[in-house]
Design a protein around this motif. Sequence first.
Motif, PDB file in Angstrom:
ATOM      1  N   ILE D  52       0.825  -1.207  -0.028  1.00  0.00           N
ATOM      2  CA  ILE D  52       0.227  -0.042  -0.031  1.00  0.00           C
ATOM      3  C   ILE D  52       0.816   1.139  -0.013  1.00  0.00           C
ATOM      4  N   SER D  53       0.493   2.369  -0.748  1.00  0.00           N
ATOM      5  CA  SER D  53       1.517   3.252  -1.019  1.00  0.00           C
ATOM      6  C   SER D  53       1.308   4.200   0.324  1.00  0.00           C
ATOM      7  N   GLY D  54       2.498   5.211   0.562  1.00  0.00           N
ATOM      8  CA  GLY D  54       2.570   6.241   1.557  1.00  0.00           C
ATOM      9  C   GLY D  54       1.580   7.017   1.513  1.00  0.00           C
ATOM     10  N   PRO D  55       1.062   7.588   0.408  1.00  0.00           N
ATOM     11  CA  PRO D  55       0.264   8.523   0.477  1.00  0.00           C
ATOM     12  C   PRO D  55      -1.233   8.031   0.809  1.00  0.00           C
ATOM     13  N   SER D  56      -1.404   6.607   0.291  1.00  0.00           N
ATOM     14  CA  SER D  56      -2.841   6.328   0.807  1.00  0.00           C
ATOM     15  C   SER D  56      -2.786   6.135   2.458  1.00  0.00           C
ATOM     16  N   MET D  57      -1.431   5.800   3.000  1.00  0.00           N
ATOM     17  CA  MET D  57      -1.537   5.466   4.568  1.00  0.00           C
ATOM     18  C   MET D  57      -1.856   6.809   5.224  1.00  0.00           C
ATOM     19  N   PHE D  58      -0.776   7.919   4.297  1.00  0.00           N
ATOM     20  CA  PHE D  58      -0.946   9.252   5.001  1.00  0.00           C
ATOM     21  C   PHE D  58      -2.490   9.609   5.119  1.00  0.00           C
ATOM     22  N   ALA D  59      -3.317   9.405   3.799  1.00  0.00           N
ATOM     23  CA  ALA D  59      -4.732   9.717   3.824  1.00  0.00           C
ATOM     24  C   ALA D  59      -5.460   9.134   4.768  1.00  0.00           C
ATOM     25  N   LEU D  60      -5.169   7.773   5.017  1.00  0.00           N
ATOM     26  CA  LEU D  60      -5.984   6.998   6.115  1.00  0.00           C
ATOM     27  C   LEU D  60      -5.942   7.637   7.492  1.00  0.00           C
ATOM     28  N   ALA D  61      -4.700   7.898   7.835  1.00  0.00           N
ATOM     29  CA  ALA D  61      -4.479   8.564   9.128  1.00  0.00           C
ATOM     30  C   ALA D  61      -5.145   9.896   9.122  1.00  0.00           C
ATOM     31  N   ASP D  62      -5.135  10.671   8.010  1.00  0.00           N
ATOM     32  CA  ASP D  62      -5.505  12.212   8.071  1.00  0.00           C
ATOM     33  C   ASP D  62      -7.127  12.235   8.255  1.00  0.00           C
ATOM     34  N   VAL D  63      -7.699  11.107   7.427  1.00  0.00           N
ATOM     35  CA  VAL D  63      -8.954  11.069   7.538  1.00  0.00           C
ATOM     36  C   VAL D  63      -9.678  10.484   8.916  1.00  0.00           C
ATOM     37  N   SER D  64      -8.743   9.718   9.490  1.00  0.00           N
ATOM     38  CA  SER D  64      -9.178   9.212  10.909  1.00  0.00           C
ATOM     39  C   SER D  64      -9.442  10.235  11.953  1.00  0.00           C
ATOM     40  N   VAL D  65      -8.241  11.076  11.895  1.00  0.00           N
ATOM     41  CA  VAL D  65      -8.266  12.038  12.836  1.00  0.00           C
ATOM     42  C   VAL D  65      -9.240  13.347  12.720  1.00  0.00           C
ATOM     43  N   TYR D  66      -9.320  13.474  11.203  1.00  0.00           N
ATOM     44  CA  TYR D  66     -10.307  14.438  10.898  1.00  0.00           C
ATOM     45  C   TYR D  66     -11.869  14.070  11.258  1.00  0.00           C
ATOM     46  N   ALA D  67     -12.007  12.798  11.229  1.00  0.00           N
ATOM     47  CA  ALA D  67     -13.252  12.051  11.411  1.00  0.00           C
ATOM     48  C   ALA D  67     -13.565  12.178  12.997  1.00  0.00           C
ATOM     49  N   MET D  68     -12.532  11.961  13.551  1.00  0.00           N
ATOM     50  CA  MET D  68     -12.638  11.932  15.243  1.00  0.00           C
ATOM     51  C   MET D  68     -12.924  13.336  15.813  1.00  0.00           C
ATOM     52  N   VAL D  69     -12.165  14.455  14.886  1.00  0.00           N
ATOM     53  CA  VAL D  69     -12.426  15.740  15.663  1.00  0.00           C
ATOM     54  C   VAL D  69     -14.269  16.147  15.316  1.00  0.00           C
ATOM     55  N   LEU D  70     -14.306  15.809  14.061  1.00  0.00           N
ATOM     56  CA  LEU D  70     -15.703  16.265  13.655  1.00  0.00           C
ATOM     57  C   LEU D  70     -16.684  15.375  14.433  1.00  0.00           C
ATOM     58  N   ALA D  71     -16.473  14.394  14.958  1.00  0.00           N
ATOM     59  CA  ALA D  71     -17.413  13.670  15.675  1.00  0.00           C
ATOM     60  C   ALA D  71     -17.577  14.428  16.956  1.00  0.00           C
ATOM     61  N   ARG D  72     -16.742  15.077  17.524  1.00  0.00           N
ATOM     62  CA  ARG D  72     -16.809  15.740  18.730  1.00  0.00           C
ATOM     63  C   ARG D  72     -17.420  17.293  18.482  1.00  0.00           C
ATOM     64  N   VAL D  73     -16.758  17.972  17.561  1.00  0.00           N
ATOM     65  CA  VAL D  73     -17.148  19.278  17.573  1.00  0.00           C
ATOM     66  C   VAL D  73     -18.267  19.569  16.516  1.00  0.00           C
ATOM     67  N   GLY D  74     -18.673  18.530  15.732  1.00  0.00           N
ATOM     68  CA  GLY D  74     -19.920  18.684  15.003  1.00  0.00           C
ATOM     69  C   GLY D  74     -19.430  19.108  13.537  1.00  0.00           C
ATOM     70  N   ARG D  75     -20.274  19.720  12.754  1.00  0.00           N
ATOM     71  CA  ARG D  75     -19.867  19.942  11.431  1.00  0.00           C
ATOM     72  C   ARG D  75     -19.128  21.237  11.155  1.00  0.00           C
ATOM     73  N   GLN D  76     -17.934  20.830  11.295  1.00  0.00           N
ATOM     74  CA  GLN D  76     -16.837  21.919  11.259  1.00  0.00           C
ATOM     75  C   GLN D  76     -15.742  21.551  10.301  1.00  0.00           C
ATOM     76  N   ALA D  77     -16.420  21.651   8.804  1.00  0.00           N
ATOM     77  CA  ALA D  77     -15.702  21.080   7.914  1.00  0.00           C
ATOM     78  C   ALA D  77     -14.336  21.646   7.538  1.00  0.00           C
ATOM     79  N   LEU D  78     -14.094  22.846   8.286  1.00  0.00           N
ATOM     80  CA  LEU D  78     -12.757  23.745   7.850  1.00  0.00           C
ATOM     81  C   LEU D  78     -11.741  23.436   8.722  1.00  0.00           C
ATOM     82  N   ALA D  79     -11.858  22.599   9.644  1.00  0.00           N
ATOM     83  CA  ALA D  79     -10.523  21.973  10.293  1.00  0.00           C
ATOM     84  C   ALA D  79      -9.555  21.712   9.566  1.00  0.00           C
ATOM     85  N   VAL D  80      -8.407  22.074   9.651  1.00  0.00           N
ATOM     86  CA  VAL D  80      -7.434  21.753   8.855  1.00  0.00           C
ATOM     87  C   VAL D  80      -5.884  21.072   9.696  1.00  0.00           C
ATOM     88  N   THR D  81      -5.244  20.425   8.843  1.00  0.00           N
ATOM     89  CA  THR D  81      -4.011  19.505   9.466  1.00  0.00           C
ATOM     90  C   THR D  81      -3.191  20.616   9.575  1.00  0.00           C
TER      91      THR D  81
END
Lengths: 146, 146, 146, 146
Positions: D52-81
């Motif tokens: 599995i490619s590095g960028p795919s693993m990066f994307a998986l990690a990134d979307v996981s934390v993004y999802a976790m943050v949104l789950a807690r703060v609600g619909r805040q699409a503009l959170a940025v890494t």
Amino acid sequence: MALALNKEELSQYLVEVFPQVRDDFAIEALTEDSVIMRLLTAERHLRPGGTISGPSMFALADVSVYAMVLARVGRQALAVTTNCSMDFIRKPDGDAQMIAECRLLKLGRTLAVGDVLMFSEGSGKPVARATLTYSIPPAGSAAASF
Amino acid sequence: MALALNKEELSQYLVEVFPQVRDDFAIEALTEDSVIMRLLTAERHLRPGGTISGPSMFALADVSVYAMVLARVGRQALAVTTNCSMDFIRKPDGDAQMIAECRLLKLGRTLAVGDVLMFSEGSGKPVARATLTYSIPPAGSAAASF
Amino acid sequence: MALALNKEELSQYLVEVFPQVRDDFAIEALTEDSVIMRLLTAERHLRPGGTISGPSMFALADVSVYAMVLARVGRQALAVTTNCSMDFIRKPDGDAQMIAECRLLKLGRTLAVGDVLMFSEGSGKPVARATLTYSIPPAGSAAASF
Amino acid sequence: MALALNKEELSQYLVEVFPQVRDDFAIEALTEDSVIMRLLTAERHLRPGGTISGPSMFALADVSVYAMVLARVGRQALAVTTNCSMDFIRKPDGDAQMIAECRLLKLGRTLAVGDVLMFSEGSGKPVARATLTYSIPPAGSAAASF
């Protein structure tokens, strides 16, 4: 301290071992300890709002250090990334191509370290920075066994 | 883009808020987006074999970015480190003092990012690199509540 | 997967090769893939305001992974840190001792990776996290030549 | 400490703001401080050799934390890494799907920190780890201005 591959040899070898780079990346310049790499920005690299995606910036940083290492050690396709740190500093400009400036900080027997600054073309303010470590397989081995 | 504190004001303020720096660190040069910091190497910074300890290099990188941020935002002692990445690249020379070259990559409203290359004085090859993020407390607040 | 050194042997070896740990750190517990390390907090670890200094937290994380690696590979004092990433998450409590929980994620032929969560004793909320990579010198070599 | 969005609401919101996740990622489980995310491995995530490619693993990690943050703060699409550190520990199994286990370490007023362990499904040994920091825009603002 000499290059094992010049810019043309490096470009050709990258396409051979890593065919997806052909459409995504182009080497702009190469010296003994630096490479400038262009992300050939296309629709698939963008996020809503026209900004370049994090995974695309990761890929740009990763391929820059990979290319730099191969330029020095030669045709060693099996070098693998072991570590990456990245800081996303400013919103990239989705209308501009992204340029990565990579410096080789260390080329050891088994580890290489390069760092990368990324810019939206035409701007002097960095959009992101990254440092990557590569593990280099011993000559003659089948793979990096880090 | 101007400095809020010049080199002398910054040195004095660092000693005030952070008395332990007096004996450990000295500012060599300061511009609007860079600082050169010297580790005044003493016995307590060394490890057996005469090499400089990891925590001493961390401290040098940390104080360099802290000083750079204060030079720009002024007397804001409560800026706090939120993230650090470091690569230890070569064995430092325990007989030489260590010099850190810090660049300010970003100074935002709430976050600042600086990166640092560290050298044994007299050598052009980096011993370590680091990137640090600082959280800057809002003007008028009692502390950074990141 | 067995330990090369038990908790007592490891504590004794650390003091031998790294005498400054005697007063700064104590191993609380050791398993095949984890170690719990205590920072014996003293005045020299503190910053104004009673908080624990960044370099002290770095040192705690670093010695935790070093101890974990030695527990597995045996008396290999020359293992060296090549990379560290740290996040400073909450203000530590200067009145409490700091506890590090280290997990060994990887023990390869030449590289080991451990991560560390740090807590103010008595609190369940992490104060900091760190991941460190160590380069392990080949058996019989004089030093890690990464 | 309660979730602002449950698993179904979160899945739906991610698809809304980030349509490319529909085919790439699926939320397996969600608690108040953790999420398990699956990479729906397809040809485009692979590298020659079936890894599995590095960028795919990066994307998986990134979307996981993004999802976790949104789950807690609600619909805040503009959170940025703002920061990411990753360690690539073992060769992933290209025949298995990749599972990310994300823990929320910190949810502050302006910054959130999550860490992620990634596994090839069916294996207990981590393939990679990552820690990401997100900047959360103040309520009512148009964007994160970190």
